[in-house]
Scaffold this active site. Structure first.
Site, short mmCIF file in Angstrom:
data_model
loop_
_atom_site.label_atom_id
_atom_site.label_comp_id
_atom_site.label_asym_id
_atom_site.label_seq_id
_atom_site.Cartn_x
_atom_site.Cartn_y
_atom_site.Cartn_z
N SER A 1 0.87 -1.22 -0.10
CA SER A 1 -0.18 -0.08 -0.01
C SER A 1 0.95 1.33 0.05
O SER A 1 1.91 1.25 0.43
CB SER A 1 -0.89 -0.04 1.35
N TYR B 1 -2.32 -1.16 10.40
CA TYR B 1 -2.30 -1.11 9.12
C TYR B 1 -1.04 -0.72 8.50
O TYR B 1 -0.27 -1.46 7.74
CB TYR B 1 -3.57 -0.68 8.53
N1 LIG Z 1 -8.96 -0.45 -1.51
C1 LIG Z 1 -7.81 0.49 -1.15
O1 LIG Z 1 -7.97 1.74 -1.25
C2 LIG Z 1 -6.43 -0.03 -1.00
C3 LIG Z 1 -5.33 0.54 -1.14
C4 LIG Z 1 -3.97 0.12 -0.73
C5 LIG Z 1 -3.91 -1.31 -0.43
N2 LIG Z 1 -5.02 -2.03 -0.62
C6 LIG Z 1 -4.88 -3.48 -0.27
O2 LIG Z 1 -5.39 -4.20 -1.23
C7 LIG Z 1 -5.70 -5.53 -0.80
C8 LIG Z 1 -7.07 -5.92 -1.47
O3 LIG Z 1 -8.04 -4.88 -0.49
P1 LIG Z 1 -9.36 -4.47 -1.47
O4 LIG Z 1 -9.31 -3.05 -1.83
O5 LIG Z 1 -9.63 -5.28 -2.58
O6 LIG Z 1 -10.50 -4.73 -0.33
P2 LIG Z 1 -11.60 -5.58 -0.25
O7 LIG Z 1 -12.30 -5.51 1.28
O8 LIG Z 1 -12.51 -5.60 -1.28
O9 LIG Z 1 -10.79 -7.04 -0.06
C9 LIG Z 1 -10.09 -7.63 0.84
C10 LIG Z 1 -10.07 -9.21 0.51
O10 LIG Z 1 -9.50 -9.59 2.07
C11 LIG Z 1 -10.06 -10.98 1.94
N3 LIG Z 1 -9.75 -11.02 3.56
C12 LIG Z 1 -9.85 -10.40 4.59
N4 LIG Z 1 -9.49 -10.97 5.70
C13 LIG Z 1 -9.06 -12.45 5.05
C14 LIG Z 1 -8.51 -13.38 5.80
N5 LIG Z 1 -8.37 -13.74 7.41
N6 LIG Z 1 -8.32 -14.72 5.14
C15 LIG Z 1 -8.37 -14.47 3.93
N7 LIG Z 1 -8.94 -13.64 3.04
C16 LIG Z 1 -9.20 -12.44 3.93
C17 LIG Z 1 -11.42 -10.64 1.92
O11 LIG Z 1 -12.26 -11.76 2.00
C18 LIG Z 1 -11.45 -9.65 0.77
O12 LIG Z 1 -11.43 -10.43 -0.35
C19 LIG Z 1 -5.57 -5.62 0.48
O13 LIG Z 1 -4.45 -6.19 0.85
C20 LIG Z 1 -5.62 -3.89 0.97
O14 LIG Z 1 -4.99 -3.89 2.12
C21 LIG Z 1 -6.41 -1.70 -0.82
#
Ligand SMILES: NC(=O)c1ccc[n+]([C@@H]2O[C@H](COP(=O)([O-])OP(=O)(O)OC[C@H]3O[C@@H](n4cnc5c(N)ncnc54)[C@H](O)[C@@H]3O)[C@@H](O)[C@H]2O)c1
Length: 216
Positions: free
Chosen positions: A97, A110
């Site tokens: 991130s 985080y």
């Molecule tokens: N959305 C943003 O703004 C953003 C920005 C930077 C980084 N990220 C990173 O991108 C990645 C994907 O996030 P996203 O934006 O798609 O959010 P999201 O909430 O849509 O997806 C997160 C996913 O993680 C899974 N998850 C959560 N806890 C879990 C566990 N204990 N075991 C297995 N799976 C689990 C959920 O089922 C979901 O599919 C994450 O690592 C997040 O930190 C997101």
């Protein structure tokens, strides 16, 4: 604290999209805090080219107010979950991130875990480089997913905006370019480049897809 392991309906939807593209798919519901499950998929599909460790959660609060359980659960999903996956499979792309590059008020569990993911990625890249195996991170800014689209996030970033406007107003969000967030496809494109032969000597790199966020 909610960890949101993907429900069966989500897995069925993904499987249906992949099958619609004429490709094979194997799904499994796994809590990355405890393990990673790859054997069945590799057996059925015949080989493994790349793994993307993407599971993530976050929560909000000043550092001194974060409950122990919340801190621990965030480390278990965001950092230990990546480690579990990396133990089960190589080569790897980790989702870090922009919060692995900069600090951010109210996000200490985080931010700490995502910085840890980058340190682990660099070490794993060193360990595997002699074998021609690459390990990388993508570092997104806000992405148009349910991680940011929820009442708690709107309340934190845009407490004074009417609820209906919060998702539309770029001033309530963090990129510098004139977009409120990037799309999941923007991250997928960066992952695809890393996984492809075109990125064959790219390893140990955190690639920002941040619309300028970390420039300020
Ligand atoms: N959305 C943003 O703004 C953003 C920005 C930077 C980084 N990220 C990173 O991108 C990645 C994907 O996030 P996203 O934006 O798609 O959010 P999201 O909430 O849509 O997806 C997160 C996913 O993680 C899974 N998850 C959560 N806890 C879990 C566990 N204990 N075991 C297995 N799976 C689990 C959920 O089922 C979901 O599919 C994450 O690592 C997040 O930190 C997101």
């Amino acid at each position: 604290m909610e960890t949101n392991v993907a429900p069966p309906a989500d897995l069925e939807e993904i499987a249906s999209v992949v099958k619609g593209l004429g490709r094979s798919v194997v799904t499994a519901q796994v809590d990355v805090r405890h393990n990673a499950a790859l054997d069945d998929g590799v057996r059925q599909l015949g080989r493994l080219d790349v793994v993307v460790a993407n599971a993530g959660i976050w929560s909000y609060g000043l550092s001194e107010e974060v409950p122990d359980l919340e801190w621990q659960t965030t480390q278990d999903v965001v950092l230990k979950g990546v480690w579990h996956t990396a133990k089960a499979a190589i080569p790897m792309i980790f989702t870090s991130s922009t919060m692995a590059i900069k600090g951010m008020r109210n996000f200490s569990p985080y931010v700490a875990a995502k910085h840890g993911v980058v340190g682990f990625m660099k070490t794993r890249a060193l360990e595997l480089a002699p074998f021609g195996i690459r390990v990388n991170c993508v570092a997104p800014t806000s992405v148009n997913t349910k991680l940011i689209h929820n009442d708690e996030t709107y309340a934190l970033f845009a407490p004074d905006l009417p609820e209906a406007d919060r998702v539309k107003d770029p001033s309530a969000t963090i990129p510098v370019m004139d977009v409120p967030w990037v799309e999941p496809e923007d991250i997928a494109n960066a992952v695809a480049f890393r996984a492809s032969g075109e990125g064959r000597y790219v390893t140990g790199l955190g690639l920002k897809i941040d619309a300028g966020q970390t420039l300020k």
